[in-house]
Design a protein around this motif. Structure first.
Motif, PDB file in Angstrom:
ATOM      1  N   UNK A 140       0.848  -1.202   0.000  1.00 31.42           N
ATOM      2  CA  UNK A 140       0.000   0.000   0.000  1.00 31.42           C
ATOM      3  C   UNK A 140       0.885   1.255   0.000  1.00 31.42           C
ATOM      4  N   UNK A 141       1.962   1.218   0.776  1.00 35.95           N
ATOM      5  CA  UNK A 141       2.872   2.377   0.797  1.00 35.95           C
ATOM      6  C   UNK A 141       3.443   2.644  -0.592  1.00 35.95           C
ATOM      7  N   UNK A 142       3.753   1.560  -1.322  1.00 39.94           N
ATOM      8  CA  UNK A 142       4.292   1.739  -2.682  1.00 39.94           C
ATOM      9  C   UNK A 142       3.229   2.335  -3.602  1.00 39.94           C
ATOM     10  N   UNK A 143       1.990   1.893  -3.433  1.00 40.05           N
ATOM     11  CA  UNK A 143       0.898   2.430  -4.270  1.00 40.05           C
ATOM     12  C   UNK A 143       0.731   3.926  -3.988  1.00 40.05           C
ATOM     13  N   UNK A 144       0.764   4.274  -2.698  1.00 40.09           N
ATOM     14  CA  UNK A 144       0.606   5.687  -2.313  1.00 40.09           C
ATOM     15  C   UNK A 144       1.753   6.511  -2.909  1.00 40.09           C
ATOM     16  N   UNK A 145       2.973   5.976  -2.804  1.00 35.51           N
ATOM     17  CA  UNK A 145       4.141   6.703  -3.341  1.00 35.51           C
ATOM     18  C   UNK A 145       4.043   6.825  -4.859  1.00 35.51           C
ATOM     19  N   UNK A 146       3.579   5.760  -5.513  1.00 37.44           N
ATOM     20  CA  UNK A 146       3.448   5.804  -6.980  1.00 37.44           C
ATOM     21  C   UNK A 146       2.444   6.864  -7.399  1.00 37.44           C
ATOM     22  N   UNK A 147       1.531   7.192  -6.512  1.00 32.93           N
ATOM     23  CA  UNK A 147       0.522   8.230  -6.796  1.00 32.93           C
ATOM     24  C   UNK A 147       1.056   9.623  -6.471  1.00 32.93           C
ATOM     25  N   UNK A 148       2.308   9.687  -6.031  1.00 32.57           N
ATOM     26  CA  UNK A 148       2.901  10.998  -5.723  1.00 32.57           C
ATOM     27  C   UNK A 148       2.477  11.534  -4.365  1.00 32.57           C
ATOM     28  N   UNK A 149       2.042  10.638  -3.496  1.00 29.80           N
ATOM     29  CA  UNK A 149       1.612  11.085  -2.165  1.00 29.80           C
ATOM     30  C   UNK A 149       2.489  10.452  -1.090  1.00 29.80           C
ATOM     31  N   UNK A 150       2.380  11.013   0.096  1.00 28.41           N
ATOM     32  CA  UNK A 150       3.095  10.449   1.243  1.00 28.41           C
ATOM     33  C   UNK A 150       2.081   9.740   2.127  1.00 28.41           C
ATOM     34  N   UNK A 151       2.537   8.677   2.755  1.00 28.91           N
ATOM     35  CA  UNK A 151       1.640   7.943   3.655  1.00 28.91           C
ATOM     36  C   UNK A 151       1.079   8.875   4.742  1.00 28.91           C
ATOM     37  N   UNK A 152       1.899   9.819   5.224  1.00 27.30           N
ATOM     38  CA  UNK A 152       1.460  10.718   6.300  1.00 27.30           C
ATOM     39  C   UNK A 152       0.324  11.631   5.865  1.00 27.30           C
ATOM     40  N   UNK A 153       0.152  11.819   4.581  1.00 27.54           N
ATOM     41  CA  UNK A 153      -0.901  12.763   4.168  1.00 27.54           C
ATOM     42  C   UNK A 153      -2.236  12.077   3.893  1.00 27.54           C
ATOM     43  N   UNK A 154      -2.277  10.743   3.947  1.00 28.53           N
ATOM     44  CA  UNK A 154      -3.553  10.054   3.745  1.00 28.53           C
ATOM     45  C   UNK A 154      -4.030   9.491   5.085  1.00 28.53           C
ATOM     46  N   UNK A 155      -5.302   9.149   5.139  1.00 31.78           N
ATOM     47  CA  UNK A 155      -5.862   8.524   6.342  1.00 31.78           C
ATOM     48  C   UNK A 155      -6.107   7.051   6.010  1.00 31.78           C
ATOM     49  N   UNK A 156      -5.647   6.166   6.878  1.00 31.92           N
ATOM     50  CA  UNK A 156      -5.779   4.729   6.627  1.00 31.92           C
ATOM     51  C   UNK A 156      -6.559   4.109   7.784  1.00 31.92           C
ATOM     52  N   UNK A 157      -7.585   3.367   7.453  1.00 31.56           N
ATOM     53  CA  UNK A 157      -8.477   2.840   8.482  1.00 31.56           C
ATOM     54  C   UNK A 157      -9.019   1.484   7.998  1.00 31.56           C
ATOM     55  N   UNK A 158      -9.546   0.720   8.903  1.00 34.44           N
ATOM     56  CA  UNK A 158     -10.157  -0.566   8.534  1.00 34.44           C
ATOM     57  C   UNK A 158     -11.638  -0.586   8.889  1.00 34.44           C
ATOM     58  N   UNK A 159     -12.353  -1.504   8.289  1.00 31.09           N
ATOM     59  CA  UNK A 159     -13.772  -1.696   8.610  1.00 31.09           C
ATOM     60  C   UNK A 159     -13.922  -2.078  10.082  1.00 31.09           C
ATOM     61  N   UNK A 160     -13.069  -2.983  10.559  1.00 26.23           N
ATOM     62  CA  UNK A 160     -13.109  -3.303  11.996  1.00 26.23           C
ATOM     63  C   UNK A 160     -11.749  -3.024  12.635  1.00 26.23           C
ATOM     64  N   UNK A 161     -11.775  -2.788  13.930  1.00 24.59           N
ATOM     65  CA  UNK A 161     -10.587  -2.282  14.635  1.00 24.59           C
ATOM     66  C   UNK A 161      -9.821  -3.360  15.403  1.00 24.59           C
ATOM     67  N   UNK A 162     -10.313  -4.596  15.365  1.00 25.81           N
ATOM     68  CA  UNK A 162      -9.627  -5.685  16.077  1.00 25.81           C
ATOM     69  C   UNK A 162      -9.259  -6.781  15.083  1.00 25.81           C
ATOM     70  N   UNK A 163      -8.157  -7.454  15.352  1.00 30.62           N
ATOM     71  CA  UNK A 163      -7.754  -8.548  14.471  1.00 30.62           C
ATOM     72  C   UNK A 163      -8.658  -9.758  14.684  1.00 30.62           C
ATOM     73  N   UNK A 164      -9.288 -10.267  13.612  1.00 34.39           N
ATOM     74  CA  UNK A 164     -10.039 -11.509  13.767  1.00 34.39           C
ATOM     75  C   UNK A 164      -9.057 -12.676  13.893  1.00 34.39           C
TER      76      UNK A 164
END
Ligand code: URA
Length: 265
Positions: A140-164
């Motif tokens: 995902x970090x590589x995809x973000x970088x390929x888009x010309x963005x930094x990981x710090x400038x996007x918000x990353x979240x999941x549908x659920x907050x605990x590991x199943x």
């Protein structure tokens, strides 16, 4: 003469008076979290933080609840912190609460232009408390970088907050229990674009049963926010379907065009 049992203090009235005095003193906003369904978060829930909401108590006519659009960026940041604290003690899904190391709230800041929504934390995320830090996260970090963005400038979240356990797919009940948190996160972050990573994220966010193959390549809508669906980075790993990286890049180009950003060479 028998003694009258002491009356419990009328806390609700006292609270209403206190909040009204704050309001009259010019206080318009207090950090709070969304009111939780009573059954889902009883006041006595172990480890939960009891919040007093100036705006969220229907029986306190002090002021309407501050909705996210009324909040400043700084207030939204504070609200996200309060919500993260509340999520950290969540026991809505007893199995997940008993098997997780910690909750994985999100990575990023309120005001991020783009939000990536994944499925659920894996082992690395559970250990570090941050989403997308394992193998899929590296991609995902590589995809973000390929888009010309930094990981710090996007918000990353999941549908659920605990590991199943065993990284199984979150079930409907778990996703439903966590939905309120995600809804509030998106209200507070207020991204201009959302990218749903994989079928589970897309299906829960968009309330559909369609597979990624049917959903990708065009924009959908979440509460007025354009949503692009693409394959989950874990699906692109070498042992799965790396040939789908091409499709993901096509999706990212579509997203960049809609965001008005150049496609890096
Ligand atoms: N997969 C996800 O969907 N989310 C993570 O945080 C990590 C892997």
């Amino acid at each position: 003469m028998s003694e009258e049992p002491a009356k419990p203090p009328d806390l609700r009235r006292q609270l209403a008076q206190h909040l009204e005095s704050l309001r009259l003193a010019g206080v318009e906003w207090l950090p709070t979290a969304p009111p939780l369904a009573a059954a889902a978060a009883p006041e006595t829930e172990p480890g939960s933080v009891v919040q007093v909401s100036l705006f969220g108590d229907p029986e306190t006519p002090a002021a309407p609840r501050a909705s996210a659009p009324q909040l400043t960026l700084e207030q939204r940041r504070v609200e996200l912190g309060v919500l993260a604290e509340r999520v950290s003690g969540c026991t809505r899904c007893p199995q997940l609460a008993s098997t997780r190391t910690q909750t994985v709230f999100a990575d990023g800041e309120a005001g991020a232009e783009l939000c990536f929504v994944g499925e659920a934390p894996g082992a690395d995320e559970d250990a570090q408390g941050k989403p997308f830090v394992g193998a899929a996260g590296q991609l995902l970090n590589k995809i973000i970088a390929a888009c010309g963005m930094k990981r710090e400038e996007v918000y990353v979240v999941n549908i659920i907050k605990c590991r199943p356990p065993g990284n199984r797919t979150p079930n409907l009940e778990e996703a439903g229990n966590c939905r309120e948190y995600l809804t509030r996160q998106l209200e507070l972050v207020r991204p201009r674009f959302i990218c749903a990573l994989g079928g589970v994220a897309a299906q829960h966010l968009l309330d559909t049963n369609q597979p990624v193959g049917k959903l990708r390549g065009r924009f959908h809508d979440y509460q007025g926010i354009p949503v692009l669906v693409t394959y989950h980075p874990a699906f692109l790993l070498p042992h799965r379907s790396p040939q789908k990286k091409r499709d993901v890049w096509e999706d990212m180009k579509l997203l960049l065009a809609r965001m008005g950003r150049p496609v890096p060479r």
